[in-house]
Design a protein around this motif. Sequence first.
Motif, PDB file in Angstrom:
ATOM      1  N   ILE A 124      23.618  37.815   0.645  1.00 29.84           N
ATOM      2  CA  ILE A 124      23.444  38.784  -0.445  1.00 29.84           C
ATOM      3  C   ILE A 124      24.632  38.729  -1.404  1.00 29.84           C
ATOM      4  O   ILE A 124      24.462  38.714  -2.632  1.00 29.84           O
ATOM      5  N   ASP A 125      25.839  38.686  -0.850  1.00 30.13           N
ATOM      6  CA  ASP A 125      27.041  38.633  -1.693  1.00 30.13           C
ATOM      7  C   ASP A 125      27.037  37.385  -2.575  1.00 30.13           C
ATOM      8  O   ASP A 125      27.380  37.447  -3.767  1.00 30.13           O
ATOM      9  N   ILE A 126      26.650  36.254  -1.996  1.00 27.79           N
ATOM     10  CA  ILE A 126      26.636  35.000  -2.763  1.00 27.79           C
ATOM     11  C   ILE A 126      25.547  35.042  -3.828  1.00 27.79           C
ATOM     12  O   ILE A 126      25.763  34.648  -4.978  1.00 27.79           O
ATOM     13  N   HIS A 127      24.370  35.549  -3.452  1.00 28.63           N
ATOM     14  CA  HIS A 127      23.247  35.590  -4.398  1.00 28.63           C
ATOM     15  C   HIS A 127      23.545  36.509  -5.581  1.00 28.63           C
ATOM     16  O   HIS A 127      23.118  36.244  -6.710  1.00 28.63           O
ATOM     17  N   THR A 128      24.283  37.580  -5.342  1.00 29.77           N
ATOM     18  CA  THR A 128      24.577  38.536  -6.417  1.00 29.77           C
ATOM     19  C   THR A 128      25.860  38.207  -7.178  1.00 29.77           C
ATOM     20  O   THR A 128      26.184  38.891  -8.155  1.00 29.77           O
ATOM     21  N   SER A 129      26.575  37.170  -6.764  1.00 34.87           N
ATOM     22  CA  SER A 129      27.850  36.858  -7.418  1.00 34.87           C
ATOM     23  C   SER A 129      27.713  35.817  -8.522  1.00 34.87           C
ATOM     24  O   SER A 129      28.668  35.575  -9.264  1.00 34.87           O
ATOM     25  N   SER A 130      26.546  35.194  -8.637  1.00 39.07           N
ATOM     26  CA  SER A 130      26.348  34.146  -9.644  1.00 39.07           C
ATOM     27  C   SER A 130      25.752  34.712 -10.926  1.00 39.07           C
ATOM     28  O   SER A 130      25.082  35.750 -10.916  1.00 39.07           O
ATOM     29  N   VAL A 131      26.007  34.003 -12.021  1.00 40.70           N
ATOM     30  CA  VAL A 131      25.324  34.265 -13.287  1.00 40.70           C
ATOM     31  C   VAL A 131      24.319  33.137 -13.480  1.00 40.70           C
ATOM     32  O   VAL A 131      24.685  31.962 -13.518  1.00 40.70           O
ATOM     33  N   TYR A 132      23.048  33.497 -13.577  1.00 32.69           N
ATOM     34  CA  TYR A 132      21.975  32.516 -13.648  1.00 32.69           C
ATOM     35  C   TYR A 132      21.484  32.365 -15.085  1.00 32.69           C
ATOM     36  O   TYR A 132      21.586  33.288 -15.899  1.00 32.69           O
ATOM     37  N   PHE A 145      12.335  30.369 -13.836  1.00 34.34           N
ATOM     38  CA  PHE A 145      13.047  29.365 -13.053  1.00 34.34           C
ATOM     39  C   PHE A 145      14.519  29.457 -13.434  1.00 34.34           C
ATOM     40  O   PHE A 145      14.879  29.286 -14.602  1.00 34.34           O
ATOM     41  N   LEU A 146      15.360  29.727 -12.441  1.00 31.37           N
ATOM     42  CA  LEU A 146      16.763  30.024 -12.692  1.00 31.37           C
ATOM     43  C   LEU A 146      17.659  28.911 -12.164  1.00 31.37           C
ATOM     44  O   LEU A 146      17.442  28.398 -11.060  1.00 31.37           O
ATOM     45  N   VAL A 147      18.677  28.553 -12.931  1.00 35.46           N
ATOM     46  CA  VAL A 147      19.701  27.632 -12.457  1.00 35.46           C
ATOM     47  C   VAL A 147      21.017  28.390 -12.361  1.00 35.46           C
ATOM     48  O   VAL A 147      21.219  29.398 -13.028  1.00 35.46           O
ATOM     49  N   GLY A 148      21.892  27.894 -11.496  1.00 38.97           N
ATOM     50  CA  GLY A 148      23.190  28.534 -11.322  1.00 38.97           C
ATOM     51  C   GLY A 148      23.417  29.080  -9.927  1.00 38.97           C
ATOM     52  O   GLY A 148      24.460  29.679  -9.654  1.00 38.97           O
ATOM     53  N   MET A 149      22.446  28.869  -9.017  1.00 40.32           N
ATOM     54  CA  MET A 149      22.609  29.394  -7.666  1.00 40.32           C
ATOM     55  C   MET A 149      23.621  28.571  -6.879  1.00 40.32           C
ATOM     56  O   MET A 149      23.669  27.344  -6.990  1.00 40.32           O
ATOM     57  N   SER A 150      24.408  29.236  -6.072  1.00 41.22           N
ATOM     58  CA  SER A 150      25.390  28.557  -5.237  1.00 41.22           C
ATOM     59  C   SER A 150      24.699  27.646  -4.225  1.00 41.22           C
ATOM     60  O   SER A 150      23.713  28.052  -3.588  1.00 41.22           O
ATOM     61  N   PRO A 151      25.210  26.428  -4.025  1.00 44.93           N
ATOM     62  CA  PRO A 151      24.629  25.539  -3.006  1.00 44.93           C
ATOM     63  C   PRO A 151      24.816  26.061  -1.585  1.00 44.93           C
ATOM     64  O   PRO A 151      24.196  25.552  -0.656  1.00 44.93           O
TER      65      PRO A 151
END
Length: 233
Positions: A124-132, A145-151
Amino acid sequence: MEFIISPLGDQAAHLEFGRPFHEETEKKIRTVTTVLDEQCPAWVIEYIPSYTSVTIFYDIHFFKKEALPYEAVRLEVERLFNHLEPMELNDRRKVRIPVLYGGESGPDLQEVATLNGLTVDEVIDIHTSSVYTVQMVGFSPGFPFLVGMSPRITAPRRMNPRLRIPPRSVGIAGGQTGIYPIETPGGWQLIGQTPIELFLPNETPPSLLRAGDQLEFFSITKEQYDAYREGDV
């Protein structure tokens, strides 16, 4: 501005801006869509942007005096865009989306955590910390369709897709995340659900999100989710 134009059937022109996707490609796509929005050429029915291209559907009757309507469209497209430089991406719209993670709203959250050697809270922390960035809207009405998710939280599609994905479900597939606006079949790993409607059929445009938007997720409680749905937030 360079691009490759080709016919797509007898009523559409396909503009390709280069693969794989990169920021310069996005600038070109934004330039084309902005010009089409501002000038509203009478021969354009609609356009569909994707990761690396824009497809323009045109009114074939507008060119009824032409022996080859596509050739007339090609000349119009070149007249509109050949002389332009790709626009800068300084005016992105910013959208924040609340999400109720886990539980019945996100039945695959634990699976995503396990696959990546993480705890549920870490996912949850990782998913909410990115700007997509919304690269395209498609598949179903309003689906971003979103890009910018942490690997760090990638997850494969489910081996057995669900026949019914609840509307507004937030999912992960490979290195992408997205939101199902309406109930559809689907194979993405579901990690949460937003109370916000993304498909607005009675509004113009009918999609809350559009290509080029920047998006952030933030976590909410069940009580907050219910308040959003009841219109109290």
